[in-house]
Design an enzyme around this catalytic site. Structure first.
Site, mmCIF file in Angstrom:
data_model
loop_
_atom_site.group_PDB
_atom_site.id
_atom_site.type_symbol
_atom_site.label_atom_id
_atom_site.label_comp_id
_atom_site.label_asym_id
_atom_site.label_seq_id
_atom_site.Cartn_x
_atom_site.Cartn_y
_atom_site.Cartn_z
ATOM 1 N N GLN A 78 0.815 -1.220 0.000
ATOM 2 C CA GLN A 78 0.000 0.000 0.000
ATOM 3 C C GLN A 78 0.848 1.270 0.000
ATOM 4 O O GLN A 78 0.324 2.358 -0.244
ATOM 5 C CB GLN A 78 -0.907 0.031 1.240
ATOM 6 C CG GLN A 78 -1.670 -1.254 1.509
ATOM 7 C CD GLN A 78 -2.603 -1.646 0.400
ATOM 8 O OE1 GLN A 78 -3.374 -0.821 -0.096
ATOM 9 N NE2 GLN A 78 -2.543 -2.911 -0.023
ATOM 10 N N SER A 83 -1.932 11.362 -4.419
ATOM 11 C CA SER A 83 -2.289 12.730 -4.768
ATOM 12 C C SER A 83 -1.733 13.175 -6.107
ATOM 13 O O SER A 83 -0.517 13.250 -6.313
ATOM 14 C CB SER A 83 -1.843 13.725 -3.683
ATOM 15 O OG SER A 83 -1.971 15.049 -4.137
ATOM 16 N N SER A 122 -4.294 2.081 -9.305
ATOM 17 C CA SER A 122 -5.101 3.298 -9.218
ATOM 18 C C SER A 122 -5.996 3.483 -10.428
ATOM 19 O O SER A 122 -5.612 3.189 -11.561
ATOM 20 C CB SER A 122 -4.177 4.516 -9.088
ATOM 21 O OG SER A 122 -4.908 5.724 -9.215
ATOM 22 N N SER A 123 -7.182 4.027 -10.167
ATOM 23 C CA SER A 123 -8.101 4.364 -11.261
ATOM 24 C C SER A 123 -7.546 5.479 -12.134
ATOM 25 O O SER A 123 -8.013 5.678 -13.262
ATOM 26 C CB SER A 123 -9.462 4.779 -10.697
ATOM 27 O OG SER A 123 -9.347 5.925 -9.881
ATOM 28 N N TYR A 146 1.532 11.190 -11.194
ATOM 29 C CA TYR A 146 1.055 10.127 -10.310
ATOM 30 C C TYR A 146 0.478 8.973 -11.116
ATOM 31 O O TYR A 146 0.784 7.799 -10.869
ATOM 32 C CB TYR A 146 -0.003 10.679 -9.344
ATOM 33 C CG TYR A 146 -0.676 9.605 -8.516
ATOM 34 C CD1 TYR A 146 0.003 8.973 -7.478
ATOM 35 C CD2 TYR A 146 -1.993 9.216 -8.783
ATOM 36 C CE1 TYR A 146 -0.608 7.982 -6.726
ATOM 37 C CE2 TYR A 146 -2.608 8.226 -8.035
ATOM 38 C CZ TYR A 146 -1.912 7.610 -7.011
ATOM 39 O OH TYR A 146 -2.512 6.625 -6.275
ATOM 40 N N LYS A 150 1.651 4.877 -11.279
ATOM 41 C CA LYS A 150 0.795 3.734 -10.948
ATOM 42 C C LYS A 150 0.641 2.786 -12.141
ATOM 43 O O LYS A 150 0.501 1.569 -11.962
ATOM 44 C CB LYS A 150 -0.577 4.210 -10.452
ATOM 45 C CG LYS A 150 -0.513 5.074 -9.191
ATOM 46 C CD LYS A 150 0.245 4.411 -8.051
ATOM 47 C CE LYS A 150 -0.586 3.426 -7.292
ATOM 48 N NZ LYS A 150 0.117 2.904 -6.084
ATOM 49 N N VAL A 190 -10.854 14.632 -0.824
ATOM 50 C CA VAL A 190 -11.969 15.576 -0.804
ATOM 51 C C VAL A 190 -12.974 15.301 0.317
ATOM 52 O O VAL A 190 -13.433 16.247 0.977
ATOM 53 C CB VAL A 190 -12.673 15.625 -2.180
ATOM 54 C CG1 VAL A 190 -13.316 14.285 -2.547
ATOM 55 C CG2 VAL A 190 -13.699 16.738 -2.228
ATOM 56 N N ASN A 207 -13.920 22.067 -7.038
ATOM 57 C CA ASN A 207 -13.194 22.446 -8.249
ATOM 58 C C ASN A 207 -14.126 22.283 -9.448
ATOM 59 O O ASN A 207 -14.524 21.168 -9.774
ATOM 60 C CB ASN A 207 -11.956 21.557 -8.430
ATOM 61 C CG ASN A 207 -10.985 21.682 -7.273
ATOM 62 O OD1 ASN A 207 -10.655 22.790 -6.852
ATOM 63 N ND2 ASN A 207 -10.540 20.555 -6.736
#
Length: 325
Positions: A78, A83, A122-123, A146, A150, A190, A207
């Site tokens: 993990q 971010s 990650s998506s 980022y 990933k 968020v 945003n």
């Protein structure tokens, strides 16, 4: 014989929840964390447990990775610098941790002959792909440093499975939220960020117009996916990646309004706090919704919480634990 699990980033939001879960299931759990983004208080309930071991160290150090992987049956990786904005502000450090550290962990797990290496993907890997829902084998170009890191993780895991015979499974997390997610700091996610602002009667800022949508995924669904990925005995289910999500989407605007509604149960004044809007954030994917068919079919995954049920539990946890209102 008691099985042993190494959880990297085990002092973080997701990692500490995994530590709790597997200690509760009777496993021996080793946590590796450098506390760059994780917190010691996330592990306070485990520090005296006879089946729990903490190694304070950095995945950028190969020797530390090898020491942590010794005699482990499974690795749940993990540890990462999350971010999108952080990676835009400092791409070098994100790459060092997320790519260099990941490779160190793969090599250490290979050398220790661990049974299986399950890692947080990650998506964000879907990038500029406009297709909805997101299906594992249809991705676009990454939209941030980022996202690149990933995706590189997935490529390395694939090569290690083919070259060294390792069993690797990637879990593409979709906007995970829930207990222990840190509401503080410049790169807070968020939901916890909005929670703490609303509890202080401060106006959260969305945003854009708030119509961007996300497949918000409660932490208990993520724990289930890690456990199923780690334990599956179906050969067709390994050496691949899975969406780890609910299979639905909620707009940021609707999420903020639900937060106000659920928090107002505890403090009616929160209902009066206004939501503000700012510019769209660079690198943000407009819409995110996962197909979970693959995970359902190959891992027998069934989400225990939809978004509303998860948000209610998260709000209860934050209200109980964030006493500074």
């Amino acid at each position: 014989m008691q099985k042993k699990i190494l959880i990297t980033g085990g002092a973080g939001f997701i990692g500490s929840n995994l530590c709790d879960h597997f200690i509760g299931k009777g496993y021996k759990v080793t946590c590796l964390d450098n506390f760059a983004t994780g917190h010691r208080h996330n592990l306070s309930q485990l520090m005296e447990h006879p089946n729990f071991t903490l190694i304070e160290g950095d995945i950028r150090d190969a020797e530390t990775c090898h020491r942590a992987c010794e005699r482990q049956d499974y690795v749940l990786h993990q540890a990462a610098l999350g971010s999108v904005p952080r990676s835009i502000n400092d791409p070098v450090t994100s790459n060092d941790v997320n790519v260099g550290g990941f490779l160190n962990m793969l090599v250490a797990a290979r050398d220790a002959k661990v049974k299986r290496f399950v890692y947080a993907a990650s998506s964000s890997t879907y990038g500029d792909s406009k297709s909805l829902p997101k299906v594992e084998d249809v991705i676009g170009k990454p939209l941030s440093p980022y996202a690149i890191t990933k995706y590189v993780n997935e490529l390395y895991a694939d090569i290690f499975s083919k070259t060294y015979g390792m069993e690797c499974i990637g879990l593409r997390y979709f906007n995970v939220f829930g207990r222990r997610q840190d509401p503080n700091g410049a790169y807070a996610a968020v939901i916890p960020k909005f929670v703490i602002q609303l509890m202080k009667y401060e106006s959260p800022t969305i945003n854009g117009d708030g119509d961007y949508s996300r497949d918000f995924t409660y932490i208990d669904n993520v724990i289930q996916m890690n456990e199923r990925a780690m334990l599956t005995e179906d050969s067709k289910a390994v050496n691949t990646v899975y969406n780890t999500a609910v299979g639905d989407r909620t707009t940021i605007k609707d999420m903020a309004n639900l937060l106000k509604e659920y928090l107002s149960i505890f403090d009616s004044k929160i209902a009066e706090v206004e939501i503000q809007h700012g510019p769209v954030r660079v690198g943000d994917v407009p819409h995110s919704k996962a197909s979970i068919e693959k995970a359902t079919e190959l891992l027998s995954y069934q989400p225990s919480h939809d978004f509303a049920a998860g948000l209610k539990e998260a709000v209860r946890w934050y209200w109980k634990n964030l006493t500074e209102k």
